[in-house]
Design a protein around this motif. Structure first.
Motif, short mmCIF file in Angstrom:
data_model
loop_
_atom_site.label_atom_id
_atom_site.label_comp_id
_atom_site.label_asym_id
_atom_site.label_seq_id
_atom_site.Cartn_x
_atom_site.Cartn_y
_atom_site.Cartn_z
N LYS A 108 68.07 -19.45 2.39
CA LYS A 108 67.97 -19.05 0.98
C LYS A 108 68.16 -20.27 0.12
CE LYS A 108 68.25 -15.36 -0.98
NZ LYS A 108 67.04 -14.62 -1.42
N PHE A 109 67.18 -20.52 -0.75
CA PHE A 109 67.28 -21.62 -1.69
C PHE A 109 67.72 -21.06 -3.04
CE2 PHE A 109 64.21 -22.97 1.43
CZ PHE A 109 64.51 -24.31 1.66
N SER A 110 68.68 -21.71 -3.66
CA SER A 110 69.15 -21.18 -4.93
C SER A 110 69.54 -22.30 -5.89
CB SER A 110 70.36 -20.27 -4.67
OG SER A 110 70.97 -19.89 -5.87
N GLY A 111 69.28 -22.06 -7.16
CA GLY A 111 69.63 -23.05 -8.18
C GLY A 111 69.25 -22.50 -9.53
N THR A 112 69.41 -23.29 -10.57
CA THR A 112 68.96 -22.79 -11.86
C THR A 112 67.47 -23.09 -12.00
OG1 THR A 112 69.76 -24.83 -12.81
CG2 THR A 112 71.15 -22.92 -13.12
N ALA A 113 66.82 -22.26 -12.82
CA ALA A 113 65.39 -22.44 -13.03
C ALA A 113 65.14 -23.84 -13.55
CB ALA A 113 64.89 -21.40 -14.02
N GLY A 114 64.11 -24.49 -13.00
CA GLY A 114 63.80 -25.84 -13.45
C GLY A 114 64.37 -26.92 -12.54
N GLN A 115 65.17 -26.50 -11.55
CA GLN A 115 65.73 -27.51 -10.62
C GLN A 115 64.83 -27.73 -9.40
OE1 GLN A 115 69.74 -26.15 -9.83
NE2 GLN A 115 70.58 -27.47 -11.43
N GLY A 116 63.65 -27.11 -9.41
CA GLY A 116 62.71 -27.35 -8.31
C GLY A 116 63.07 -26.60 -7.04
N ILE A 117 63.62 -25.41 -7.22
CA ILE A 117 64.05 -24.61 -6.07
C ILE A 117 62.85 -24.09 -5.27
CG2 ILE A 117 65.17 -22.41 -5.46
CD1 ILE A 117 67.02 -24.83 -6.12
N GLN A 118 61.88 -23.50 -6.00
CA GLN A 118 60.68 -23.00 -5.33
C GLN A 118 59.96 -24.15 -4.63
OE1 GLN A 118 60.33 -19.80 -5.58
NE2 GLN A 118 61.40 -19.26 -7.47
N THR A 119 59.98 -25.30 -5.29
CA THR A 119 59.27 -26.45 -4.74
C THR A 119 59.81 -26.85 -3.38
OG1 THR A 119 59.01 -27.19 -7.00
CG2 THR A 119 58.51 -28.80 -5.28
N ILE A 120 61.14 -26.97 -3.26
CA ILE A 120 61.65 -27.40 -1.94
C ILE A 120 61.44 -26.29 -0.90
CG2 ILE A 120 63.20 -29.32 -2.50
CD1 ILE A 120 65.53 -27.32 -2.50
N GLY A 121 61.41 -25.04 -1.36
CA GLY A 121 61.06 -23.95 -0.45
C GLY A 121 59.65 -24.15 0.09
N THR B 24 58.45 -25.14 3.84
CA THR B 24 57.47 -24.26 4.48
C THR B 24 56.34 -25.08 5.09
OG1 THR B 24 57.99 -22.49 2.94
CG2 THR B 24 55.88 -22.34 4.07
N ASN B 25 55.77 -25.96 4.29
CA ASN B 25 54.65 -26.77 4.77
C ASN B 25 55.08 -27.71 5.89
OD1 ASN B 25 53.44 -25.47 2.68
ND2 ASN B 25 53.12 -27.28 1.41
N THR B 26 56.27 -28.30 5.75
CA THR B 26 56.76 -29.22 6.78
C THR B 26 56.95 -28.48 8.10
OG1 THR B 26 57.97 -30.43 5.08
CG2 THR B 26 58.58 -30.87 7.36
N ALA B 27 57.63 -27.35 8.02
CA ALA B 27 57.90 -26.59 9.25
C ALA B 27 56.59 -26.15 9.89
CB ALA B 27 58.77 -25.38 8.92
N ALA B 28 55.67 -25.66 9.06
CA ALA B 28 54.37 -25.19 9.59
C ALA B 28 53.64 -26.34 10.28
CB ALA B 28 53.53 -24.60 8.47
N HIS C 299 56.82 -21.11 13.06
CA HIS C 299 56.29 -19.98 12.30
C HIS C 299 57.13 -19.79 11.05
CE1 HIS C 299 53.49 -18.61 15.41
NE2 HIS C 299 54.39 -19.11 16.25
N VAL C 300 56.47 -19.62 9.92
CA VAL C 300 57.19 -19.57 8.65
C VAL C 300 56.75 -18.37 7.81
CG1 VAL C 300 57.88 -20.91 6.62
CG2 VAL C 300 57.03 -22.10 8.64
N LEU C 301 57.71 -17.82 7.11
CA LEU C 301 57.42 -16.81 6.09
C LEU C 301 58.21 -17.22 4.86
CD1 LEU C 301 56.05 -14.01 5.70
CD2 LEU C 301 58.22 -12.99 6.35
N ASN C 302 57.53 -17.31 3.72
CA ASN C 302 58.17 -17.80 2.49
C ASN C 302 57.89 -16.81 1.37
OD1 ASN C 302 58.02 -18.95 -0.17
ND2 ASN C 302 58.01 -21.01 0.66
#
Ligand SMILES: Cc1ncc(C[n+]2csc(CCOP(=O)(O)OP(=O)(O)O)c2C)c(N)n1
Ligand code: SF4
Ligand SMILES: [Mg+2]
Lengths: 584, 271
Positions: free
Chosen positions: A6-19, A23-27, A32-35
Motif C-alpha cells: 500500500k502506497f500512501s501520502g498526501t496528494a501531490g507527493q507522487g504516490i500514484q507515480t511510484i505505484g 508496477t512497471n519495474t516488477a512486470a 505478476h502485478v495488479l495495480n
C-alpha cells in the motif's frame, strides 16, 4: 510469494507515480502485478492519495484485504493506514529527522504485533541530491525495492523509460535518490525481518489497464470510427483512440452528447465502417433509444459501458456492476442485443474484438460491460494478444442476387445480407419502423411477428456460434458459483482458497451474458445444491435473471461498497454456504 | 385534360422524364398527402442529383422522424430513417464512414429545431461536409398538428388551443450564427430555384444548410402556399453572399422571406 503493497501520502507527493513505476519495474522482471489506485476502505484522510499494488509469482486478478508492506512518504505520526497493516508487515516511512521510538510511543501502540519499522530519511536524501524534497517518493521506492529484493538496475531502467521526456538530468537525479535510499537500507537494515523477497524471473510481461486493453482490441479489430462524449471512467478509451486511431486511418469525433455519439456510430456502421462508442451509466442511459434502432434497423453497433456506481450521477469513481439490467432490458419493445462482460484485462482485449465481429455478423447492438475496477486497474498480461482473423464480418449480398434482393430477407439463421452504400444496384432504406423483407414500412401483425422472429433467430444463431461458458473446478462440488465481470477474479481465487480448506467449488464462467448460455447454467444448477451469485449491485441483477432455473438454490451476495470484492469476501460466503449445507 | 390545358407543365414533365431524373425515384409510392410541399422537394432532389450525375449508389440520406423523415424511402439511394431528432449525427456518421458518399440529413422543424436542436450548432461548427435540408412547415405534421418551434406566437394548434406564447425560432439566423459555411432558403413552391439551390448546396464543400419552406396543407392553415407566394422573394441582386453582415440583415427580415444563398464561405471541412 504474494505481497500486497500500500502506497500512501498526501496528494501531490507522487504516490500514484511510484505505484506505477514499481508496477512497471516488477512486470519487467517477470513478476505478476495488479495495480489499483485508491482501492480500499475509506479511511483516507482528506487530501490523501493511495495506491495498492499486489505482486505475485502466479497470475493475480483480485486483491486481498492484507497489507504486507506500507510505503508512506509521511512521518510516523501522520501515517494513514498504519493501523490497517497486517501482522509481521513492514512500514517504510519518512524518518527525517531521525527518531528513536520508545516502547510507550502512541504510534507503536496502534500497530499490530510483529510490525517492522523501516524508517528512511526520505526528505533528506531528496534534498541532498536535488535541493528540494519533491523526490522523497523516489527515495521511498528505493527502500521498497530493497525490501522486495528487486534489482536496483531494473528500477533504474524503468525510471529512465518513465521519465524519458523529462530529460537526462531528471532521470539521473531520480536514479541517484533511488540508489541512496536503497544503499542506506542495505547498510542499516540487514536482517531478514526487513525483507519480503519476491522471485524475479527476468522474462518481462506487458502491463495494461482494462480501458487500454479495450482500446487495443478496437485498434486490432480495425475500428475506423470512434464517437464519444467524455465521462468517467470511460474517457481513457476515448483518449487512447484519439491518439492512435489516426495512424491507422481511423477517425475520432467528440460529439455534443451521447445521443449524438451513438447516432454517429450507427451512421458509420451503416456504411460498413467498424465503429464504436464508450460511455458509462449516465451516457448509456441516453443511448437507449438508439439501441432499439440498431436492433430494429439491423445496423451494427458497438457500445462499451464502463460501469460506475449509480443510479443517476451516482458514484463516478467507485466500482459497481449495476448496469446489467439496463444492458439486458434497456429500451422499449422487444429488442435484440448481445452483451459481453470480460472478467479480466486480457478479456477486455478479446471481448472488444469480438464485439466488432458480432455487431457486424449479427447486425445488432453489442454491449461490452466493463467496470471501474477492470477499467482502471493495471495488470500484467501473460498471454500473447491474438490479432483477429477477419476485420469485416458483415455478410454482404452476392451481385448475382440483385434482382431478388430483399434487405431483411427472412433467412434460416435470421441473418440477411447487408449491402453498403457505394454498392451498385442494392439500394434500400433501413428504418426504425417495422418493415417487411424489402424494408418497406408495414404494420400488419403477420409481418411484425415474422420480422421479430427473424431478428430474435439471430440470437439463437449467435448462441451456437459464440457461447464460451465453461464450468471450472471440482465436478463433484456441491456448491456452485455463477460470476460475471471483474468479480470473477476474486471468485476464482476464492475457489483455490476453498480447495485448500477442503471445500469443493465449481464456477460457471462466461463472457457472453446475452444470449444467455442456458444449457451451461442449467447444467451447473442441476449438479449442485446451492448456487452463490456474488455481484456488486444491490438487487442481484444476474441472480434475478437466473431465478427461472431453480430459484431456491440461489444464494445472493450483493455488495455496493464501491470497493472491488476480494477473495476473502467470497471465501467468507463460501464458508457460510458450506455451513448451511452441513447442517441440512 | 390537365396536360392539354397546361402544355408547359406537360413539356417540363417530358423533359424531366427524358433527362432521367425519375431513375432516382425508388419503387415506393410517397405516403404524403396530395398537395404536400414535400413532393416538390423530392422532385427537386432527383433532378438535382440527375443534373450532377451523382449515381444513386453514392447517395446516402439520414433522416429523422416526421412526414419529412420518410423522405429517403422514396428515393433510390442508401437511406437510413433513424429516430426523431438525430438526422444530423446520423448523417455525420455516414460521411465519416465513407467520405466518397454525397450525404444528406433531412428532417422537419420539430425534428431539427426542437428535439434535435442540440446537434445543429455542432454540425455547423464542425463544418462536416454534408447537406442539411430542414423541411419547415411550422407544425408537427406526422403527429397531426401540434405547435412547432417555428410557429408564430399566438398560433392556435391542438396543443395550444388558446394560442402559443413562445417566440418562433429563425432557422436561417441560427444557422448563420452557428457558423455554417453555406446558408440558403428555398420555398417548395419555387421548384426551379429550389433545385438550383440544392445543386449549390451539394457542390459546396462543407456544411450546407438549406431551409425549405414547405406547406403542410392538412394541419397548417396559416403557413400556406398563398402566404409564401406572397412573401417569398429572391434575395436582392445586390446581395453579396460573401458578406456575413448582409446575410444576417436579410435573414432578420420577417415580412419578406428571402430565398437564395444568404451566405457562403470556405473553411476546412470535416469528412
Ligand atoms: C422521441 C420521440 N418523441 C416523440 C415522437 C413523436 N413524433 C413523431 S414525428 C414528431 C414531430 C414531427 O414534426 P416535424 O419534425 O416538424 O416533422 P413533420 O412531420 O412536420 O415533417 C413527433 C413529436 C417520436 N417519434 N419520438
Ligand atoms: S400531414 Fe402535412 S406534412 Fe404530412 S404529408 Fe400531409 S400535408 Fe405533408
Ligand atoms: Mg414540421
Amino acid at each position: 510469494m504474494d505481497i500486497t503493497i500500500k502506497f500512501s501520502g498526501t496528494a501531490g507527493q507522487g504516490i500514484q507515480t511510484i505505484g506505477d513505476v514499481l508496477t512497471n519495474t516488477a512486470a519487467s522482471t517477470g513478476i505478476h502485478v495488479l495495480n489499483f489506485r485508491s482501492y480500499g476502505a475509506e479511511i483516507r484522510a482528506r487530501g490523501n492519495s493511495d495506491a495498492t499494488v499486489r505482486l505475485s509469482n502466479t497470475p493475480v486478478s483480485s486483491f486481498t484485504d492484507d497489507i504486507d508492506v506500507l510505503v508512506s512518504t509521511q512521518r510516523n505520526a501522520s501515517i494513514v493506514w498504519a493501523s490497517a497493516v497486517k501482522q509481521d508487515s513492514i512500514i517504510i516511512f519518512d524518518n527525517d529527522p531521525k527518531q528513536v521510538f520508545d516502547e510507550k510511543d502512541s504510534f507503536l501502540a496502534k500497530l499490530p504485533p510483529g510490525v517492522t519499522l523501516c524508517g528512511v530519511p526520505l526528505t533528506l536524501f531528496s534534498q541532498e541530491i536535488t535541493g528540494a524534497s519533491k523526490g522523497k517518493n523516489i527515495a521511498a521506492l528505493g527502500a521498497l525495492i530493497y525490501v522486495l529484493d528487486i534489482p536496483l538496475e531494473s528500477c533504474e531502467a524503468e525510471i529512465a523509460r518513465f521519465w524519458k521526456r523529462k530529460g537526462d538530468l531528471f532521470v539521473k537525479n531520480n536514479c541517484a535518490i533511488l540508489r541512496k535510499a536503497y544503499e542506506y537500507c542495505q547498510t542499516e537494515y540487514l536482517t531478514e525481518s526487513y525483507r519480503k523477497k519476491i522471485k524475479v524471473t527476468g522474462k518481462g510481461f506487458p502491463v495494461l489497464s482494462g480501458n487500454q486493453a479495450v482500446a487495443k482490441g478496437a485498434l486490432a479489430a480495425k475500428c475506423s470510427i470512434y464517437a464519444g462524449y467524455p465521462i468517467t471512467p470511460a474517457t481513457p478509451i476515448f483518449e487512447m483512440l484519439a491518439k492512435e486511431l489516426p495512424a491507422q486511418k481511423g477517425k475520432v469525433i467528440q460529439t455534443e452528447d451521447e445521443i449524438s455519439a451513438i447516432s454517429v456510430v450507427l451512421g458509420a456502421s451503416f456504411t460498413g465502417a467498424r465503429s464504436m462508442t464508450a460511455t458509462s451509466g449516465p451516457g448509456f442511459s441516453l443511448m437507449i433509444e438508439q439501441i432499439g434502432l440498431s436492433s430494429m434497423a439491423e445496423v451494427p453497433c458497438v457500445i462499451v459501458c464502463v460501469q460506475r456506481g449509480g443510479p443517476s450521477t451516482g458514484l463516478p469513481t467507485k466500482t459497481e456492476q449495476s448496469d446489467l439490467n439496463i444492458a439486458l432490458y434497456g429500451g422499449h419493445g422487444d429488442t435484440t442485443r448481445i452483451i459481453l462482460a470480460p472478467t479480466n484485462v486480457s478479456e477486455c482485449y478479446s471481448c472488444a474484438i469480438k464485439a466488432f465481429d458480432y455487431a457486424q455478423r449479427y447486425q445488432m447492438p453489442v454491449i461490452l460491460l466493463s467496470d471501474f475496477f477492470l477499467a482502471n486497474r493495471r495488470e500484467t498480461i501473460h498471454e500473447t494478444f491474438k490479432k483477429p482473423k477477419k476485420t469485416d464480418t458483415l455478410v454482404k449480398p452476392k451481385s448475382s442476387t440483385q434482382k431478388s434482393f430483399k434487405r431483411f430477407k427472412n433467412t434460416k439463421n435470421g441473418i440477411s445480407p447487408m449491402p453498403i452504400p457505394g454498392t451498385e444496384g442494392f439500394y434500400y432504406t433501413t428504418t426504425g419502423l417495422e418493415h417487411n423483407e424489402s424494408g418497406t414500412p408495414v404494420y400488419d401483425p403477420e409481418n411484425h411477428l415474422a420480422q421479430t422472429d427473424k431478428r430474435f433467430r439471430k440470437l439463437k444463431t449467435a448462441l451456437q456460434e459464440i457461447n464460451d461458458a465453461e464450468i471450472i473446478g471440482d465436478p463433484k462440488a456441491k456448491i456452485g458459483i455463477v460470476s460475471w465481470g471483474s468479480t470473477t477474479g476474486a471468485v476464482l481465487e476464492a475457489m483455490s482458497l476453498a480447495q485448500s480448506k477442503g471445500i469443493s467449488i465449481k464456477v460457471l464462467k462466461t463472457t457472453v451474458l446475452w444470449p444467455l448460455p442456458e444449457n451451461s447454467i442449467k447444467e451447473l444448477f442441476s449438479s449442485v445444491e446451492k448456487v452463490l451469485i456474488p455481484e456488486m449491485n444491490y438487487q442481484g441483477q444476474l441472480a434475478s435473471l437466473l431465478t427461472f432455473v431453480e430459484a431456491d438454490k440461489i444464494i445472493r451476495f450483493n455488495v455496493i461498497s464501491g470497493i472491488p470484492l476480494t477473495s476473502i469476501d467470497i471465501m467468507q460466503q463460501i464458508e457460510k454456504v458450506n455451513d448451511v449445507l452441513r447442517k441440512e | 385534360m390537365f396536360y392539354e390545358k397546361n402544355k408547359d407543365v406537360k413539356a417540363s414533365f417530358d423533359t424531366v422524364v427524358q433527362q432521367g431524373a425519375l431513375n432516382y425515384r425508388s419503387k415506393e409510392m410517397p405516403i404524403w398527402c396530395p398537395g404536400c410541399g414535400d413532393f416538390a422537394i423530392a422532385q427537386a432532389l432527383v433532378e438535382a442529383l440527375n443534373e450532377l450525375a451523382i449515381p444513386p449508389k453514392d447517395v446516402a440520406i439520414g433522416s429523422g422522424i416526421g412526414c419529412s423523415g420518410r423522405f429517403p424511402v422514396f428515393i433510390k439511394c442508401y437511406g437510413f430513417h433513424g429516430v426523431h431528432g438525430r438526422a444530423l449525427p446520423l448523417a455525420t456518421g455516414m460521411k465519416l464512414g465513407n467520405e466518397k458518399l454525397t450525404v444528406f440529413a433531412m428532417g422537419g422543424d420539430g425534428d431539427g429545431l426542437s428535439i434535435g436542436a442540440g446537434h445543429f450548432p455542432h454540425a455547423a461548427r464542425r463544418n462536416i461536409n454534408i447537406n442539411y435540408f430542414l423541411f419547415d412547415n411550422s407544425i408537427y405534421a406526422l403527429t397531426k398538428g401540434q405547435t412547432s418551434p417555428t410557429a408564430d406566437t399566438g398560433t392556435v394548434s391542438k396543443t395550444t388551443p388558446f394560442g402559443s406564447l413562445d417566440n418562433p425560432l429563425n432557422p436561417v439566423l441560427l444557422s448563420l450564427s452557428y457558423g455554417s459555411t453555406f446558408v440558403a432558403r428555398a420555398f417548395s413552391g419555387y421548384h426551379h430555384e429550389m433545385k438550383n439551390l440544392m445543386i449549390k448546396a451539394i457542390q459546396h464543400e462543407g456544411f450546407s444548410f438549406l431551409h425549405i419552406l414547405t406547406p403542410c396543407v392538412v394541419f397548417n392553415k396559416q403557413k400556406t402556399y398563398e402566404l409564401y407566394y406572397d412573401r417569398c422573394k429572391p434575395l436582392p441582386k445586390s446581395h453579396k453572399k460573401s458578406s456575413f453582415d448582409q446575410a444576417m440583415k436579410c435573414a432578420q427580415n420577417q415580412k419578406t422571406l428571402y430565398t437564395g444563398v444568404f451566405y457562403q464561405n470556405s473553411r476546412a471541412a470535416l469528412q
